[in-house]
Write a protein that holds these residues in place. Structure first.
Motif, short mmCIF file in Angstrom:
data_model
loop_
_atom_site.label_atom_id
_atom_site.label_comp_id
_atom_site.label_asym_id
_atom_site.label_seq_id
_atom_site.Cartn_x
_atom_site.Cartn_y
_atom_site.Cartn_z
N HIS A 86 35.77 40.23 39.00
CA HIS A 86 35.93 40.42 40.30
C HIS A 86 34.97 40.62 40.57
N LEU A 139 45.38 35.54 43.70
CA LEU A 139 43.58 35.76 42.90
C LEU A 139 43.20 35.80 44.70
N ILE A 197 36.78 36.19 43.54
CA ILE A 197 37.53 36.15 41.77
C ILE A 197 36.68 34.49 41.20
N PHE A 240 44.90 40.39 41.00
CA PHE A 240 44.87 39.46 40.01
C PHE A 240 46.38 39.45 40.41
N CYS A 269 34.98 32.64 38.13
CA CYS A 269 36.18 31.90 36.50
C CYS A 269 35.10 31.69 35.38
N LEU A 302 50.17 32.45 39.88
CA LEU A 302 48.65 33.42 39.60
C LEU A 302 48.34 33.44 41.30
N SER A 321 35.69 30.07 44.13
CA SER A 321 36.10 30.14 43.41
C SER A 321 37.43 29.28 42.39
N TYR A 345 46.05 31.83 46.53
CA TYR A 345 44.64 32.51 46.85
C TYR A 345 45.58 32.37 48.98
N PHE A 350 37.92 36.00 34.29
CA PHE A 350 37.40 36.03 35.45
C PHE A 350 36.97 37.72 36.17
N PHE A 402 41.24 39.90 31.94
CA PHE A 402 41.70 39.01 33.59
C PHE A 402 40.99 39.22 34.49
N ASN A 403 40.95 40.18 34.80
CA ASN A 403 40.37 40.88 35.96
C ASN A 403 39.62 41.81 35.64
#
Length: 338
Positions: free
Chosen positions: A265, A130, A134, A186, A136, A128, A46, A33, A263, A239-240
């Protein structure tokens, strides 16, 4: 060969490493992040949401920030211990970023993703990245298992529809974007490919080019889309999955979050960590907060005029009429004294 723009010796001021992984020398999946002080709270939750939904996975979180307190350190250390994971906090020198374009909604912190990609050169195969807004609610095993083709620099998720892609392609003078435009909140980054292609260097140079700056509206997201045309793998929207809590104010709204979503967002100015953001779609965030060192911390009250205005609208929508009227009074007071 790794070609980095940012030298970690120049931008990383200090590192706090809280490693509670069983067998700490073994590998783990890296998640990063890049945040300023306004998103530290959201970032912590997050991370908690990912850990809560992926208890059996070995995960290391990397938080790049320009603001740090003892209280923040203690909370992140406690979170790492609670879930037997690893959290590393990097205090960053942002001087080279502050001259880049920014807006009311996006500060220089949006460019931390370039420092992150460069920092991991030679340290990790993939990372990854993010955004901190976001949450999960599902397994990330598919991302852990993903293997890149040699020419793929990142795995991303499309944003918008064909009309939006065509508009961005025309505005940014990049015809390839008509085939797809992604949201940069993402990014599963192929570190070696990113640095071989010198993406960070090229992006920063573009952000200093007046001709490019005159075209972009989404800062580094636009630039990354321009640079990664034909070099990114589009993966499932689960995933987003983007959703603005302000959509809840509409008479009718389509909620894209479902049982497949991994995820969520939370785009837009209202976040699930705000006092007025309590909706069913915020559940994965609020549940993670309850199972984290932040469980007793209050949700954030409004501070600015804009926040009081949104707070009032949501409170009235949630039938909290007295609170909503009071928030409107405070909104007008803020506007007058601004």
């Amino acid at each position: 060969m790794n070609q980095t723009y940012f030298d970690e010796r120049d931008v990383i001021l200090s590192i706090n490493d809280y490693n509670y992984l069983p067998d700490p020398e073994s590998g783990a999946f890296d998640i990063a992040y890049g945040i300023d002080k306004n998103f530290l709270y959201g970032c912590g939750i997050s991370i908690a949401s990912i850990l809560f939904a992926n208890r059996e996975r070995r995960l290391t979180f990397h938080v790049f920030t320009d603001f740090l307190t003892d209280s923040v350190r203690e909370k992140f250390a406690a979170l790492a211990k609670q879930y037997q994971s690893r959290i590393v906090i990097y205090l960053v020198n942002c001087d080279r970023l502050k001259s880049l374009p920014s807006t009311k909604n996006w500060s220089y912190a949006t460019y931390f993703r370039f420092i992150i990609a460069d920092y991991f050169a030679g340290k990790s195969e993939k990372v990854l990245y993010l955004d901190a807004d976001i949450g999960c609610k599902g397994s990330i095993q598919e991302l852990i298992d993903l293997r890149f083709a040699d020419d793929e620099i990142a795995a991303v998720v499309m944003e918008g529809n064909t009309a939006w892609w065509t508009k961005r392609a025309d505005t940014l003078s990049t015809p390839g974007l008509a085939e797809g435009y992604f949201n940069a909140g993402f990014l599963l980054i192929n570190i070696a490919a990113w640095n071989t292609a010198e993406i960070s260097r090229k992006a920063i140079e573009m952000l200093r080019d007046p001709d490019v700056v005159s075209k972009i509206t989404h800062l580094d997201q636009d630039v990354l889309n321009m640079l990664l045309v034909g070099k990114a793998r589009f993966i499932d929207p689960e995933f987003n999955t983007q959703y603005s809590l302000n959509y809840e104010l509409k008479k009718s709204v389509i909620r894209p979050v479902n049982e497949k979503t991994v995820f969520v967002h939370y785009i837009g100015p209202t976040k699930p960590w705000h006092l007025w953001g309590g909706y069913p779609v915020s559940e994965c965030f609020l549940n993670a907060k309850h199972h984290s060192p932040w469980q007793d911390d209050a949700l954030l009250a409004p501070k600015t005029a804009a926040q009081y205005r949104y707070c009032a609208k949501h409170q009235l929508h949630q039938k909290q009429f007295v609170k909503g009227i009071l928030s409107y009074v405070l909104y007008f007071k803020k506007k007058i004294t601004k």
